[in-house]
Design a protein around this motif. Structure first.
Motif, mmCIF file in Angstrom:
data_model
loop_
_atom_site.group_PDB
_atom_site.id
_atom_site.type_symbol
_atom_site.label_atom_id
_atom_site.label_comp_id
_atom_site.label_asym_id
_atom_site.label_seq_id
_atom_site.Cartn_x
_atom_site.Cartn_y
_atom_site.Cartn_z
ATOM 1 N N ILE A 86 0.929 -1.316 0.109
ATOM 2 C CA ILE A 86 -0.018 0.049 0.147
ATOM 3 C C ILE A 86 0.745 1.163 0.034
ATOM 4 N N PHE A 87 2.110 1.146 0.862
ATOM 5 C CA PHE A 87 3.020 2.430 0.840
ATOM 6 C C PHE A 87 3.428 2.706 -0.614
ATOM 7 N N ILE A 88 4.059 1.430 -1.131
ATOM 8 C CA ILE A 88 4.647 1.886 -2.625
ATOM 9 C C ILE A 88 3.953 2.222 -3.597
ATOM 10 N N LEU A 89 2.466 1.623 -3.558
ATOM 11 C CA LEU A 89 1.451 2.134 -4.648
ATOM 12 C C LEU A 89 1.046 3.411 -4.163
ATOM 13 N N SER A 90 1.015 3.968 -2.930
ATOM 14 C CA SER A 90 0.309 5.196 -2.531
ATOM 15 C C SER A 90 1.539 6.323 -3.128
ATOM 16 N N VAL A 91 2.880 6.034 -2.680
ATOM 17 C CA VAL A 91 3.791 7.092 -3.279
ATOM 18 C C VAL A 91 4.027 7.157 -4.713
ATOM 19 N N ILE A 92 3.809 5.917 -5.470
ATOM 20 C CA ILE A 92 3.540 5.855 -7.168
ATOM 21 C C ILE A 92 2.594 6.571 -7.407
ATOM 22 N N ALA A 93 1.359 6.527 -6.906
ATOM 23 C CA ALA A 93 0.104 7.176 -7.193
ATOM 24 C C ALA A 93 0.395 8.722 -6.953
ATOM 25 N N ILE B 88 0.078 11.710 -9.427
ATOM 26 C CA ILE B 88 -0.672 12.785 -9.473
ATOM 27 C C ILE B 88 -0.116 14.109 -9.405
ATOM 28 N N MET B 89 0.923 14.251 -8.576
ATOM 29 C CA MET B 89 1.599 15.685 -8.533
ATOM 30 C C MET B 89 2.439 15.829 -9.720
ATOM 31 N N ASP B 90 2.719 14.966 -10.638
ATOM 32 C CA ASP B 90 3.478 15.244 -11.973
ATOM 33 C C ASP B 90 2.250 16.023 -12.839
ATOM 34 N N LYS B 91 1.068 15.410 -12.626
ATOM 35 C CA LYS B 91 0.059 15.922 -13.445
ATOM 36 C C LYS B 91 -0.464 17.159 -13.077
ATOM 37 N N PHE B 92 -0.493 17.414 -11.737
ATOM 38 C CA PHE B 92 -0.768 18.626 -11.047
ATOM 39 C C PHE B 92 0.211 19.765 -11.365
ATOM 40 N N PHE B 93 1.549 19.672 -11.458
ATOM 41 C CA PHE B 93 2.496 20.615 -11.512
ATOM 42 C C PHE B 93 2.733 20.890 -13.118
ATOM 43 N N ASP B 94 2.763 19.848 -14.008
ATOM 44 C CA ASP B 94 2.580 20.196 -15.375
ATOM 45 C C ASP B 94 1.336 20.854 -15.786
ATOM 46 N N VAL C 245 8.302 18.635 -2.545
ATOM 47 C CA VAL C 245 6.883 18.272 -2.210
ATOM 48 C C VAL C 245 7.030 16.637 -2.106
ATOM 49 N N ASN C 246 7.488 16.085 -2.976
ATOM 50 C CA ASN C 246 7.661 14.659 -3.015
ATOM 51 C C ASN C 246 8.335 14.039 -1.974
ATOM 52 N N ILE C 247 9.581 14.735 -1.679
ATOM 53 C CA ILE C 247 10.112 14.219 -0.691
ATOM 54 C C ILE C 247 9.668 14.257 0.755
ATOM 55 N N ASP D 235 11.776 31.885 -23.352
ATOM 56 C CA ASP D 235 12.184 30.769 -22.643
ATOM 57 C C ASP D 235 11.758 30.663 -21.106
ATOM 58 N N TYR D 236 11.150 29.450 -20.705
ATOM 59 C CA TYR D 236 10.673 29.461 -19.391
ATOM 60 C C TYR D 236 11.357 28.192 -18.614
ATOM 61 N N SER D 237 12.704 28.135 -19.163
ATOM 62 C CA SER D 237 13.424 27.072 -18.583
ATOM 63 C C SER D 237 13.692 27.195 -17.182
ATOM 64 N N ASP D 238 13.803 28.373 -16.593
ATOM 65 C CA ASP D 238 14.260 28.780 -15.398
ATOM 66 C C ASP D 238 12.956 28.492 -14.347
ATOM 67 N N ASN D 239 11.938 28.853 -15.108
ATOM 68 C CA ASN D 239 10.521 28.571 -14.344
ATOM 69 C C ASN D 239 10.242 27.092 -14.142
ATOM 70 N N TYR D 240 10.412 26.431 -15.280
ATOM 71 C CA TYR D 240 10.375 24.658 -15.216
ATOM 72 C C TYR D 240 11.443 24.117 -14.106
ATOM 73 N N ILE D 241 12.807 24.750 -14.077
ATOM 74 C CA ILE D 241 13.503 24.200 -13.186
ATOM 75 C C ILE D 241 12.947 24.535 -11.748
ATOM 76 N N ARG D 242 12.414 25.541 -11.687
ATOM 77 C CA ARG D 242 11.836 26.059 -10.223
ATOM 78 C C ARG D 242 10.687 25.348 -10.027
ATOM 79 N N ASN D 243 9.950 24.936 -10.967
ATOM 80 C CA ASN D 243 8.707 24.105 -10.749
ATOM 81 C C ASN D 243 9.191 22.576 -10.418
#
Length: 473
Positions: free
Chosen positions: A15-22, A26-32, A179-181, A164-172
């Motif tokens: 459950i822990f591993i699946l929760s972290v992956i999920a 979700i966070m990837d989708k949200f931040f993107d 957040v993930n950590i 160029d939004y590279s700096d913004n992307y790196i900051r993101n």
């Protein structure tokens, strides 16, 4: 074999591993999505500012909108348009050829990307302002394609604003990793806490399992210390009570077996001894022969009574929870028993004083008859001659009470609670009566317990009063 703890750990870990992956997905989708919305909003502002700059340039340079042509969109115009929005600009004709460019900072953007048409360039020809977000050579670029018209229906080219939004992307990305950590650490802390809490819950269950294994091998462990008041605590208390009852039952059964062996050994020894003497050649003592035969008959009857009593106890053990109850008239049972035992009463010149009310209770007629028969038999057997036996029945709240008071052989006070145990026989000097096999009162107690009642004895010198309380319903 997988233990409960290992199973719980595997399930919890999964459950822990699946929760972290999920969560990461979700966070990837949200931040993107947030990053994409940020670019869209920023490019929208850039569009409005650059459009205003273009109008200002046309006004300052006295250019007629209706006569504006592609040559007016030189590098100077494009630089004026983009200089306040910090973007790069490139103007294409309708065929995609570069007409002019304006670079505000050559270090920010790779100049080679100006040669690449935006993916939505063709759509921009259909009077649509299009935004493309591209990843080029490690850079994240926002490309806004703005169609330029001489008149409302005559497109002369497309202005592409590039940022160029590279700096913004790196900051993101850094924020997302942080957040993930944090969430990973939080999940891990929760996992560890749940695992240790579960281990503390499972620990007494494992202890119970080990104790049950001990009981299954015939040993009886010490009581488990109970430190909780929850369901586990109730389970531990129930186990301790069960273990104690099984231990007491086992000890009682062993005691009964030893007593049975002893009770059968004595008459069998006597019968065997007399039979051997009678079987000797040349034995002609008629008087001894008569006495020997009488003794053999007596010992045989004694064993017969013992076996019958043991069969009654065995049947009671199996019937205890399966009693077939019915409405029983207690008065009829007691009066019939007194009538049956009348010869014994006359033999000892006893006076029966009875006060028997008509009582109907819910019980098993067969066992209730056995109960009252044993108590009345004991009263007759141990009463002095020429004395009274008082039998009384009455109703006390929801209970029916039977009592029998006799005067006879004294029961020592120290044996008051032991006389209901098997093979306990009490005479004038303690455990010595040969007129009983010591099972009658034990049978009585089992019958009373089977009817959810209680039995007790009240002692007063040579007077004994046995009292039975039975629920009426």
């Amino acid at each position: 074999m997988l233990t409960i703890r290992k199973k719980y750990g595997i399930v919890l870990g999964t459950i822990f591993i699946l929760s972290v992956i999920a969560f990461n997905l979700i966070m990837d989708k949200f931040f993107d999505k947030e990053f994409e919305d940020f670019i869209r909003n920023d490019m929208k502002d850039i569009y409005y500012i650059s459009s205003k700059n273009l109008e200002d340039y046309i006004a300052l340079n006295s250019i007629e909108k209706s006569s504006i042509n592609i040559n007016d969109f030189d590098n100077k115009m494009i630089r004026f348009v983009i200089e306040r929005v910090n973007t790069q600009g490139i103007f294409y004709d309708i065929n995609g050829n570069i007409i002019s460019t304006a670079i505000t900072n050559e270090k920010v953007i790779d100049l080679n990307i100006l040669k690449d048409l935006p993916p939505s360039f063709e759509e921009a020809k259909n009077n649509k302002t299009m935004l493309d977000i591209e990843s080029k050579n490690g850079s994240i670029l926002g490309k806004l394609s703005v169609p330029i018209y001489r008149n409302y229906n005559e497109q002369i080219g497309t202005l592409v604003l590039i940022k160029d939004y590279s700096d913004n992307y790196i900051r993101n990305i850094n924020i997302k990793r942080l957040v993930n950590i944090i969430v990973l650490i939080l999940f891990l802390a929760i996992f560890i806490c749940i695992y240790f809490i579960a281990s503390n819950i499972i620990k007494p269950i494992i202890l119970l399992k080990n104790k049950l294994l001990e009981i299954s091998t015939g040993t009886y462990p010490e009581k488990i210390e109970n430190k909780s008041n929850d369901e586990i605590g109730v389970l531990i208390d129930s186990f301790n009570n069960m273990s104690e009852r099984i231990k007491n039952k086992d000890e009682k059964e062993k005691s009964i077996f030893r007593n049975i062996t002893h009770e059968l050994k004595t008459p069998l020894t006597n019968i065997s001894g007399y039979a051997q003497i009678l079987n000797e050649d040349g034995f002609n003592d008629d008087e001894f022969k008569r006495n020997a035969l009488n003794r053999i008959i007596s010992e045989s009857n004694r064993m017969h009574e013992l076996v019958i009593s043991l069969l009654d106890i065995s049947k009671q053990s199996s019937d205890l929870k399966e009693y077939s109850f019915e409405a029983v008239n207690i008065k009829n049972i007691i009066e019939d028993l007194i009538s049956i035992k009348y010869p014994k009463i006359i033999e000892k010149n006893l006076n029966i004083i009875s006060k028997i009310n008509k009582e109907i209770i819910n019980g098993n007629k067969q066992y209730l008859t056995m109960l009252f028969s044993n108590l009345i038999d004991n009263g007759i057997k141990y009463s002095y001659e020429n004395t009274d036996i008082k039998i009384e029945t009455k109703e006390i709240e929801e209970y029916f009470q039977f009592s029998i008071l006799t005067k006879g052989k004294r029961i020592p006070i120290e044996f008051k609670d032991k006389i209901f145990e098997p093979f306990v026989r009490v005479g004038e000097k303690g455990f010595s009566s040969k007129d009983s096999n010591g099972l009658g009162l034990y049978i009585c107690k089992n019958i009373v317990l089977g009817h959810r009642g209680n039995i007790e004895v009240v002692l007063n010198n040579d007077k004994s009063k046995f009292i039975v309380n039975l629920p009426k319903d």
